[in-house]
Design a protein around this motif. Sequence first.
Motif, PDB file in Angstrom:
ATOM      1  N   VAL A  50       0.514  -0.911   0.197  1.00 15.24           N
ATOM      2  CA  VAL A  50      -0.231  -0.168   0.105  1.00 15.24           C
ATOM      3  C   VAL A  50       0.951   0.846  -0.422  1.00 15.24           C
ATOM      4  CG1 VAL A  50      -1.884   1.187   1.250  1.00 15.24           C
ATOM      5  CG2 VAL A  50      -1.760  -0.946   0.888  1.00 15.24           C
ATOM      6  N   TYR A  51       0.491   2.025  -1.005  1.00 21.53           N
ATOM      7  CA  TYR A  51       1.673   3.286  -1.149  1.00 21.53           C
ATOM      8  C   TYR A  51      -0.143   4.328  -1.026  1.00 21.53           C
ATOM      9  CZ  TYR A  51       5.900   1.514  -3.371  1.00 21.53           C
ATOM     10  OH  TYR A  51       7.581   1.577  -4.158  1.00 21.53           O
ATOM     11  N   VAL A  52       0.802   5.605  -0.224  1.00 19.82           N
ATOM     12  CA  VAL A  52      -0.147   6.529   0.350  1.00 19.82           C
ATOM     13  C   VAL A  52       0.736   7.545   0.628  1.00 19.82           C
ATOM     14  CG1 VAL A  52      -1.946   7.548   2.335  1.00 19.82           C
ATOM     15  CG2 VAL A  52      -1.553   4.752   1.748  1.00 19.82           C
ATOM     16  N   THR A  53      -0.016   8.873  -0.490  1.00 16.73           N
ATOM     17  CA  THR A  53       0.806   9.988  -0.772  1.00 16.73           C
ATOM     18  C   THR A  53      -0.411  10.800  -0.126  1.00 16.73           C
ATOM     19  OG1 THR A  53      -1.042  10.605  -3.059  1.00 16.73           O
ATOM     20  CG2 THR A  53       1.457   9.281  -3.131  1.00 16.73           C
ATOM     21  N   TYR A  54       0.003  12.619  -0.005  1.00 23.27           N
ATOM     22  CA  TYR A  54      -0.733  13.346   0.515  1.00 23.27           C
ATOM     23  C   TYR A  54      -0.540  14.881   0.516  1.00 23.27           C
ATOM     24  CZ  TYR A  54      -2.016   9.811   4.886  1.00 23.27           C
ATOM     25  OH  TYR A  54      -2.233   9.244   5.742  1.00 23.27           O
ATOM     26  N   GLN A  55      -1.399  15.558  -0.126  1.00 19.07           N
ATOM     27  CA  GLN A  55      -1.985  17.098  -0.695  1.00 19.07           C
ATOM     28  C   GLN A  55      -2.519  17.900   0.196  1.00 19.07           C
ATOM     29  OE1 GLN A  55      -2.886  15.632  -4.114  1.00 19.07           O
ATOM     30  NE2 GLN A  55      -0.436  16.864  -5.303  1.00 19.07           N
ATOM     31  N   GLY A  56      -2.285  19.012   1.034  1.00 14.98           N
ATOM     32  CA  GLY A  56      -2.957  19.742   1.288  1.00 14.98           C
ATOM     33  C   GLY A  56      -2.783  21.053   0.583  1.00 14.98           C
ATOM     34  N   PHE A  57      -3.963  21.416  -0.262  1.00 16.42           N
ATOM     35  CA  PHE A  57      -4.836  22.977  -0.893  1.00 16.42           C
ATOM     36  C   PHE A  57      -4.651  24.024  -0.144  1.00 16.42           C
ATOM     37  CE2 PHE A  57      -4.853  18.831  -3.020  1.00 16.42           C
ATOM     38  CZ  PHE A  57      -4.077  19.289  -4.363  1.00 16.42           C
ATOM     39  N   SER A  58      -4.584  25.041  -0.142  1.00 11.27           N
ATOM     40  CA  SER A  58      -4.949  26.229  -0.022  1.00 11.27           C
ATOM     41  C   SER A  58      -6.190  26.699  -0.431  1.00 11.27           C
ATOM     42  CB  SER A  58      -3.909  27.680   0.469  1.00 11.27           C
ATOM     43  OG  SER A  58      -3.530  27.583  -1.174  1.00 11.27           O
ATOM     44  N   ASP A  59      -6.424  26.190  -2.057  1.00 12.15           N
ATOM     45  CA  ASP A  59      -7.362  26.721  -2.701  1.00 12.15           C
ATOM     46  C   ASP A  59      -8.202  25.302  -2.719  1.00 12.15           C
ATOM     47  OD1 ASP A  59      -6.528  29.277  -3.229  1.00 12.15           O
ATOM     48  OD2 ASP A  59      -4.959  28.976  -4.213  1.00 12.15           O
ATOM     49  N   TRP A  60      -9.895  25.417  -2.200  1.00  9.98           N
ATOM     50  CA  TRP A  60     -10.900  24.302  -2.800  1.00  9.98           C
ATOM     51  C   TRP A  60     -11.811  24.477  -2.413  1.00  9.98           C
ATOM     52  CZ3 TRP A  60      -8.146  19.847  -1.402  1.00  9.98           C
ATOM     53  CH2 TRP A  60      -9.195  18.171  -1.547  1.00  9.98           C
ATOM     54  N   GLY A  61     -12.631  24.389  -4.291  1.00  5.41           N
ATOM     55  CA  GLY A  61     -14.116  25.044  -4.308  1.00  5.41           C
ATOM     56  C   GLY A  61     -14.992  24.027  -4.021  1.00  5.41           C
ATOM     57  N   TRP A  62     -16.232  24.658  -3.403  1.00  2.47           N
ATOM     58  CA  TRP A  62     -17.197  23.811  -3.542  1.00  2.47           C
ATOM     59  C   TRP A  62     -18.690  25.034  -3.522  1.00  2.47           C
ATOM     60  CZ3 TRP A  62     -20.453  24.041   1.465  1.00  2.47           C
ATOM     61  CH2 TRP A  62     -21.382  23.152   1.397  1.00  2.47           C
ATOM     62  N   ASN A  63     -19.539  23.771  -3.921  1.00  5.89           N
ATOM     63  CA  ASN A  63     -21.050  25.276  -3.564  1.00  5.89           C
ATOM     64  C   ASN A  63     -20.760  26.248  -4.363  1.00  5.89           C
ATOM     65  OD1 ASN A  63     -23.575  24.853  -3.220  1.00  5.89           O
ATOM     66  ND2 ASN A  63     -23.448  25.830  -1.163  1.00  5.89           N
ATOM     67  N   GLY A  64     -19.697  26.388  -5.356  1.00  7.79           N
ATOM     68  CA  GLY A  64     -19.882  28.042  -6.249  1.00  7.79           C
ATOM     69  C   GLY A  64     -18.778  28.504  -6.092  1.00  7.79           C
ATOM     70  N   SER A  65     -18.154  28.540  -4.538  1.00  9.71           N
ATOM     71  CA  SER A  65     -16.896  29.392  -4.142  1.00  9.71           C
ATOM     72  C   SER A  65     -16.167  28.275  -3.725  1.00  9.71           C
ATOM     73  CB  SER A  65     -17.614  30.125  -3.632  1.00  9.71           C
ATOM     74  OG  SER A  65     -18.202  29.558  -2.100  1.00  9.71           O
ATOM     75  N   ASN A  66     -14.997  28.913  -3.293  1.00  9.73           N
ATOM     76  CA  ASN A  66     -13.598  28.596  -2.639  1.00  9.73           C
ATOM     77  C   ASN A  66     -14.008  29.262  -1.007  1.00  9.73           C
ATOM     78  OD1 ASN A  66     -12.728  27.809  -5.018  1.00  9.73           O
ATOM     79  ND2 ASN A  66     -11.134  29.009  -4.746  1.00  9.73           N
ATOM     80  N   PHE A  67     -13.261  28.044  -0.530  1.00  4.69           N
ATOM     81  CA  PHE A  67     -12.907  28.354   0.502  1.00  4.69           C
ATOM     82  C   PHE A  67     -12.009  29.593   1.358  1.00  4.69           C
ATOM     83  CE2 PHE A  67     -15.071  24.291   1.063  1.00  4.69           C
ATOM     84  CZ  PHE A  67     -16.244  24.429   2.199  1.00  4.69           C
TER      85      PHE A  67
END
Length: 113
Positions: free
Chosen positions: A96-113
Amino acid sequence: MPFIDSKVTVKMSDDKLETVKSELGKAISVLGKTESFLMVGFEDDYDLFLGGNKLDAGAFVSVKVFGQVNSAASSEMTAKICDIYEEQLGIPAKNVYVTYQGFSDWGWNGSNF
């Protein structure tokens, strides 16, 4: 806003999909996230090779989150993912290989957080 995307070599029944999804929903709290916004995807019966050899039982898991990924928490999450996949799908942790990524821009429901 986590997303866990899994490619596994084994065929997953609907019951296994539900069980693994549910277990990942519990495990995501390790990363400080909740199941209420967790999106999970599976691609089963997928061909994976490790060290040049085709795996009968293997997985590649990608974990993406809104915000930073804490190394200690991701290490704990990897252990949980490996336990879930071994217990539920018969995939040994060594495959099992597992990778992780964190994002500062994440969109949902028509806009970004």
